[in-house]
Structure formats: C-alpha cells, structure tokens
Enzyme design. Sequence first.
Site, short mmCIF file in Angstrom:
data_model
loop_
_atom_site.label_atom_id
_atom_site.label_comp_id
_atom_site.label_asym_id
_atom_site.label_seq_id
_atom_site.Cartn_x
_atom_site.Cartn_y
_atom_site.Cartn_z
CB SER A 148 -0.93 -0.01 1.21
OG SER A 148 -0.22 0.16 2.40
CG HIS A 158 -0.80 -5.36 4.47
ND1 HIS A 158 -0.29 -4.59 5.48
CD2 HIS A 158 -0.32 -4.82 3.33
CE1 HIS A 158 0.46 -3.62 4.97
NE2 HIS A 158 0.45 -3.74 3.67
CD GLU A 195 -0.18 -1.69 9.17
OE1 GLU A 195 0.31 -1.18 10.20
OE2 GLU A 195 0.35 -1.62 8.05
CD GLU A 231 2.59 -5.02 7.69
OE1 GLU A 231 2.05 -4.60 8.73
OE2 GLU A 231 3.07 -4.28 6.82
CG ASP A 257 -1.68 2.20 8.67
OD1 ASP A 257 -2.38 3.11 8.17
OD2 ASP A 257 -0.65 1.77 8.12
CD GLU A 281 1.00 4.10 9.71
OE1 GLU A 281 1.34 3.53 10.77
OE2 GLU A 281 1.38 3.71 8.59
CG ASP A 290 2.86 5.13 5.74
OD1 ASP A 290 3.88 5.39 5.10
OD2 ASP A 290 2.34 3.98 5.70
CE LYS A 312 5.72 2.10 5.63
NZ LYS A 312 4.44 2.30 4.89
CG HIS A 368 7.27 -3.89 9.07
ND1 HIS A 368 6.67 -5.11 9.25
CD2 HIS A 368 6.26 -2.98 9.23
CE1 HIS A 368 5.39 -4.95 9.51
NE2 HIS A 368 5.12 -3.68 9.51
CE LYS A 410 3.46 0.69 10.20
NZ LYS A 410 2.11 0.82 9.63
P1 PGA Z 1 3.17 -1.27 3.01
O1 PGA Z 1 2.24 -0.95 4.25
O2 PGA Z 1 4.50 -1.69 3.48
O3 PGA Z 1 2.41 -2.33 2.26
O4 PGA Z 1 3.23 0.01 2.20
C1 PGA Z 1 2.70 -0.51 5.46
C2 PGA Z 1 1.92 0.70 5.95
O5 PGA Z 1 0.99 1.18 5.31
O6 PGA Z 1 2.25 1.20 7.03
ZN ZN Z 2 0.78 2.90 6.83
#
Ligand code: PGA
Ligand code: ZN
Length: 425
Positions: A40, A151, A160, A201, A238, A279, A306, A331, A359, A382
Amino acid sequence: KIESVKAREIFDSRGNPTIEVDVQLNDGALGRASVPSGASTGDREVVELRDGGSRLRGKGVLKAVNNVNGPIRKKMIGESPYDQHHIDQLLIELDGTPTKKNLGANAILGVSLAVCRAAALTERMPLYRYLGGVDCELPRPFFNVINGGKHADSGIDIQEFLITPIGFDHFREGLESIDNTYHKLKSILADKALVTSVGDEGGFAPHLGSSEEAIETLIEAITKSGYQPGKDIAIAIDPASSEFYKNGTYHFEGKQLSSEEMIRYYQQLIQKYPIISIEDGLSEHDWESWVPLTKQLGKKVQLIGDDIFVTNPAIFSEGIKKGIANSILIKLNQIGTISETIETIKKARRAGYTTMISHRSGETEDTFIADFAVAMGAGQIKTGAMARTERVSKYNQFLRIEEELGQDTIMTPFPFKENLSHPSL
Ligand code: PGA
Ligand code: ZN
C-alpha cells in the site's frame, strides 16, 4: 576504503524479487543489506525499479542489480565508507532525478545500507552505536495483530490493528505482554471458528464483520491475557485510508463517507476504545482535511503520516507548515538513502512530531531497522506480529541490543496519554 560493490537478486517475504547488496572494504569487512517492498505504497514514494516484461511477473530487479554492479560500483570504489552523507550524495547525484528513477531507489538504498554496515563492522561497533546511539532508549514495539486492507483477504477495510505495551518500561517485559496477547487472540479466534492463518505482516486475517468487531476482539484478548486495556496495553490503527479514498469520498465498510464523517468516526472510536494512535486516518490526496483532523484529535491521540509524507523531508516540511499530523512514519525505502531519512527524523524532532520506524509488508531477514530505531532514539517501531521470521528477527535484534545495553535501559515514554485510563501514565 570501499573495494568492491556487488548486488544480486534475492526474494522477499511475499516471494517477490528484491535486491541485496554486498559492500566489501579493503580490510575485508563485508557489509550486506537487502531492501524491503511495500504493497500500500504512497504515490510520492521514490521509484522502486522493476524490470517489467514477463519474467517473475514483471517484478524482477535485474536492472537495479546491473545499476549497482555497473555505474554505482564504479563511483563507490575507493571511497571512504565513513562519510555516509557523502556516499548518499554521490548516489543521489549519479541518479540525477528527484524520484531516483534512473538507478532505482531500491539499488540506491541497498548500497547506502550496505556501506553503513561495512563501516560499522570495520570499526567493530554494533550498528546502533556506529549510527550514533549513545544514551540509548529502546523503541516501543507496535505489533500488527489483525491484518486487513491490502495485506490480507480478511474483508476488513482498516489495514492494521496494532497493540503496544503502554504500561511497561522495559522492552522484554513489554514484548512478552503483547506476545501473550497475540497468542490469546489466536485461541479466541479459533474458539469462534475463525481462521487463524496470518497476513503479510504476521497478524491474523479473520473474516470479521467490521473494524469495531476487530477492536472488541483485541480487547477481549488483552483482558483474557490478564492485562488491562488502556493501562497495560493500548491499541493503534493504520486504516491506510488512501487505499479506499476514491473520487473525494472514503469507501469504508459498505458506506461512502466524507472526510468530516471519517473524522467523526475516529472521534467515536477513540472515545469508546483505548486507541492511542491513528496512522493515515485520511488520504494522501486529502491534505486539507488533515487540518481539521489534527485540530480535533491531535491533542488526544498520535496522528501518524505515512503515505502523506513518504519520509520525504521536503514533503514533510509542507505538512509541518500546514500543521497536519503530529507524528511521522519512517520507512527508509520511501526516500532511498540513510542520510535523507535522518534529515526527515531531525525535522520531526525539531517540529515536535513523534517518529515511528516501520518495516514494509514485503520484508527480508535484514534487521537494519532495529539498530536504526535505537540509534535514532525513534521512540516507536512497528515491524509486524510475533510470527514470520522476517518480522520476529527485528524484535529478536532488540532483545540482543537490550541485553547489551543492560536491563536499566527503558523504552521511550509514549507522549499521547490523554486517551488512556491509567492514572499514573
Ligand atoms: P506497506 O504498508 O508496506 O504495504 O506500504 C505498510 C503501511 O501502510 O504502514
Ligand atoms: Zn501505513
């Protein structure tokens, strides 16, 4: 001095190709790093270079591998590995585009990380020390225990549901509490004849009716494990809402909601449940609505950006100026080098935003982010649930670091306490 640079194609936790880079120094030290991949992703993330065509569903990374083994290698040979900023600058200049689309951000990040690791090794320093960690604190872990959105095929729109040991000071005891809760959750789901297979995840992917049902189930798991929700363990979500934002409305749980209605929905959720962090509550294409979101909820809970900030210092600066969110997800592969990531973290600190290292949903066994989180004093991380080795490996690395730092080392206190019931928090 850097003596050799070599990349290869390996596979990530979803079985998709990704890049691994080896950097060898003239004293023999070998730094190895690999690069994760999101599902995503934010639209303004730097470019992950993929081969296209039919091989490996178009996802091959041989072009990126060749860029490392060709032009990047040539540029790096003979350079000192110690000046990370200089190394990253060379990579950025060699690519020459703001999105790193020529060489590929995956190629660039692999080299950035591997050089850093080689330098730490040759200095005989733990990575978190080499990266600047002096008076270290450990980050508070956020376990992603129920997976939805992109996911998993659980049918839940929120991507999430996370739990964090809010009432604990030490990493291991905190980790144990959420590990207990994760296992309790599994048995609760099994008792309800719901599937206990896991998503990308490591969280479960049960077919639940709604997000509220997921949260209620989490609270049941926390309670039945002997912990108090909101006192010992708190909940974070999230929604990754950019994924269900279409033509100006949020397609959420069978309804079409406006931005105001989404904000109201979150307001009700945090009133009802011990949720401390949201998030990407609103889309990366809905900047204006982040202002009222932040005004209305930002004092009570952590609001993490994010997809909207994509770890990009320039984009994040716009967000700070507009006063949106109060926290940023970090990230490395959203921006592509260690030094730009550090620049973003420094900006966050100056502006009073919290940081959470993250991650990606497609991961490798590389545990770089664990050391990085400690070195940066990031406060939060996370990296999935206590399942799937590519997730657990990061938590295990924190246990090693905690052991090395000594048992007095604490987790960074969590600053948003208004939505918690525990009077001493
Ligand atoms: P992604 O999702 O690693 O698939 O982009 C993680 C997130 O949205 O925090
Ligand atoms: Zn996110």
